[in-house]
Design an enzyme around this catalytic site. Structure first.
Site, PDB file in Angstrom:
ATOM      1  N   PHE A 110      74.153  37.554  41.313  1.00  0.00           N
ATOM      2  CA  PHE A 110      72.692  37.471  41.338  1.00  0.00           C
ATOM      3  C   PHE A 110      72.265  36.258  42.183  1.00  0.00           C
ATOM      4  CE2 PHE A 110      68.494  36.498  39.555  1.00  0.00           C
ATOM      5  CZ  PHE A 110      67.903  37.726  39.751  1.00  0.00           C
ATOM      6  N   ASP A 141      77.647  33.747  33.420  1.00  0.00           N
ATOM      7  CA  ASP A 141      76.259  34.182  33.301  1.00  0.00           C
ATOM      8  C   ASP A 141      76.261  35.497  32.513  1.00  0.00           C
ATOM      9  OD1 ASP A 141      73.688  35.192  33.535  1.00  0.00           O
ATOM     10  OD2 ASP A 141      73.419  34.460  35.580  1.00  0.00           O
ATOM     11  N   TYR A 193      65.132  37.884  28.270  1.00  0.00           N
ATOM     12  CA  TYR A 193      64.052  38.856  28.485  1.00  0.00           C
ATOM     13  C   TYR A 193      64.560  40.239  28.877  1.00  0.00           C
ATOM     14  CZ  TYR A 193      64.613  36.753  33.163  1.00  0.00           C
ATOM     15  OH  TYR A 193      65.115  36.242  34.336  1.00  0.00           O
ATOM     16  N   LYS A 194      65.876  40.401  28.973  1.00  0.00           N
ATOM     17  CA  LYS A 194      66.424  41.722  29.292  1.00  0.00           C
ATOM     18  C   LYS A 194      66.742  42.445  27.972  1.00  0.00           C
ATOM     19  CE  LYS A 194      68.215  40.006  33.694  1.00  0.00           C
ATOM     20  NZ  LYS A 194      67.396  40.807  34.630  1.00  0.00           N
ATOM     21  N   ARG A 227      68.612  51.340  39.753  1.00  0.00           N
ATOM     22  CA  ARG A 227      69.301  50.914  38.528  1.00  0.00           C
ATOM     23  C   ARG A 227      68.684  51.617  37.341  1.00  0.00           C
ATOM     24  NH1 ARG A 227      69.462  44.457  37.724  1.00  0.00           N
ATOM     25  NH2 ARG A 227      67.367  44.991  37.050  1.00  0.00           N
TER      26      ARG A 227
END
Lengths: 415, 415
Positions: free
Chosen positions: B122, B199, B224-225, B374
């Site tokens: 990322f 991560d 927040y995912k 995705r």
């Protein structure tokens, strides 16, 4: 001074109606800790509710509206600190922002070896600077300022020279409310080629700040004191236009990247102040800051400052009248031109007094170790009679203490 | 595979009732973007409402309950990532946490010169590491992993040696969902004396993570995912017990200070992981994370993972059945043992498809430039029939595209 004086001041208060914008129950304790954590306004409550609903309804689609909030809310907040648009971001915490800006300033001033600060500044400011000085091979010189009147400009002038990389100071001291001359200090730093970084945490929302006008380089601050955006709401930072492009942001995050969603192989900083963004910004916190700042913008910096000065002037008079006779001393500058938005008093029994005032539901004030009681009448929702009644209540508790009737307080946990 | 298969899987789903813990309107688009921004649960909504009320009623007094939240919520979150108490904090953003931990690791490994990462990781991870490498005089070696199957362990083994200070990788790749073997990589790094920093942003809440069991050193992640704590809710960090006391936190804030309210002259780091706190923590965000993590804790890591695997297995089958025939290719590992919680497909028309699916209110999926769609079926609230119906709807849009009836989409803004 009697209560009628305070009532008359309330009668003439141009901001009186703003109190109705906050839920404030009748009969509760008088809140003089808005300089630690401000009250929620209805506007902030509604903004958070609307933000929650926006998340529920639009889910990831909400980012179309949210993504530029750090810049948009920064621009609005800039109106309270004398900053034109494109120079302020709302993001991260004050501590992290201070770190980013101070580190960027040191890298920019590569040939200069000294950071100048104030030995009585707020701890996080001193700690961040000490950590950076050690890590970057610089010397942190913390000047021994006066605990009540603050840093002497002559001492500062004597301390800065061609070795000074950065002067980092609070505009208003968290403890004494001693207020520095923003323009004079900025000029002093610039005259020797140093950059200046201001902490505005105890200024913005009560005390006028004219960052652009004085030519300040950098500033940070928090939004949970006079700005009333809530506990731990995001901080802000300011970088002078023209300077931002020369600075290197140490925390190279994807929100500070030029073309964020290209997700390219290398980091290319955004053109201006936006390079100081880091990770995904806290949207609910930003919405709270937005609503809070809009409300203060309506009140207006000039009116907030006039009211703040009126409140602290009355408070100082009442301290002299009611608390000095029982041994408390004024621990803030007596001269209103050298004072911020709060007033501190010192007494060895300050902590038991503070604790009793809170326990008895009389007054919420702040204790600062070892002997200081901070009284912060936030101008947007505090009445002059609140100040009057608070001092009366403090005097009652002091009298009870002299009678030996105060219990031993628990350990303090206030911020 | 027909819809009856999906219905049967829902009938046997041990987590089926958890969907009712979230406000989900009937007839809306199918949300397969929980790996970008999770849905709010009623619990999170209530926690935020209660936090607002607590602020209104108790003002600064709320800090008596709030002050330890970063540690307390960290301990709870630790249950989802295999971390015993006292090793996890919820604070700052993922980006800032990554910076703090990576910088601390580099200082700890003073005689080692290389950071090893993944060229397809990322962006914020790569940018943070690149900035640190440059500022600290180290070399960042980004390994060219496979865009679908991810980093090859043999390539990693060949790249780490006695010069490696830090190996920093995502457990699950944000794009392909390629999943690394946490234990194998950690061992590989340790065998040559390197520290490892994970991560977990695309793992926690869907994919099991056993930090303590594999002996991981450091980790960060977002909430927040799959954790559903809201847009920009605070990140978290993990430091292995025993290691924390050896590490130096670069951002020396007052919340990481040993005796915070003594406000003493010098910075003394807190004893354990708490030294990695910085400024005043975001209380509303922390309350949201607390409620979100409690809900996932009820669901249980094992059940979440079993369901996640069931969902992605079905999704892969349906992609093969309905989308490969029209030219889309699977852009995630086919082997479920090498996959995280989402499934990506690639096609040159992925962006117009994504945009049309959103515009027509059919499916919310995520586009990743240049050609990836995705699909992230969050296990706690996604049904098997949602996955089935979503692929049917995608196939419809693909058919419309082949007829030339899709409009040209606007520029994407998704995270």
């Amino acid at each position: 001074v009697d209560r009628a004086v305070a009532e008359a001041l309330d009668g003439a208060d141009a901001l009186a109606s703003f109190r109705d914008r906050f839920p404030i129950p009748d009969g509760g304790p008088i809140y003089l800790d808005g300089n630690s954590l401000g009250r929620p306004s209805y506007a902030v409550q509604e903004a958070l509710g609307a933000g929650l609903l926006d998340w529920e309804r639009h889910l990831v689609g909400g980012w179309r509206r949210w993504i530029d909030l750090p810049v948009q809310v920064g621009d609005r907040l800039g109106g309270l600190i004398g900053a034109a648009t494109g120079q302020v971001l709302v993001c991260d915490s004050t501590t992290v922002n201070l770190y980013k800006l101070a580190d960027a300033a040191l890298a920019h001033q590569a040939d200069r070896t000294v950071i100048v600060g104030d030995a009585n500044d707020f701890p996080t400011d001193r700690y961040v600077l000490a950590g950076l000085a050690q890590a970057r091979g610089r010397h942190l010189r913390l000047l021994p300022s006066h605990p009540v009147t603050g840093l002497d400009l002559d001492d500062l002038a004597a301390a800065v020279d061609r070795h000074t990389a950065l002067v980092c100071l609070s505009h208003v001291n968290y403890r004494s409310a001693a207020r520095l001359d923003l323009a004079a200090v900025t000029d002093l730093a610039h005259d020797c080629g140093a950059l200046v970084l201001w902490d505005l945490s105890h200024s913005a929302g009560a005390v006028p700040v004219e960052l652009d006008a004085v030519g300040a380089d950098l500033a940070v601050g928090c939004t949970y004191k006079y700005l009333n955006a809530g506990p731990g709401a995001p901080g802000y930072l300011y970088v002078r236009r023209g300077l931002a492009g020369e600075l290197h942001q140490p925390i190279q995050g994807w929100f500070g990247q030029q073309d964020q969603f290209a997700m390219g192989p290398g980091y290319q900083p955004a053109a201006g102040v936006a390079r100081f963004l880091t990770g995904t910004p806290p949207i609910l916190g930003l919405l709270a800051v937005q609503a809070a700042v809009e409300l203060l913008g309506e009140a207006g910096v000039d009116r907030l400052w006039a009211k703040s000065q009126g409140l602290t002037r009355l408070l100082v008079e009442l301290v002299r009248q009611r608390l000095e006779p029982v041994g408390a001393t004024l621990a803030s500058p007596a001269d209103p031109d050298s004072r911020g938005g709060h007033v501190s008093i010192a007494h060895p029994r300050a902590w038991p007094w503070c604790a009793a005032l809170i326990e008895r539901g009389l007054v919420v004030a702040d204790f600062r170790t070892p002997d200081v009681m901070r009284l912060g009448p936030a101008p947007v929702y505090t009445r002059f009679v609140d100040v009057y009644d608070a001092v009366e209540r403090i005097a009652e508790v002091v009298a009870a203490d002299r009678d030996g009737s105060l219990p031993k307080p628990d350990r303090s946990r206030v911020t």
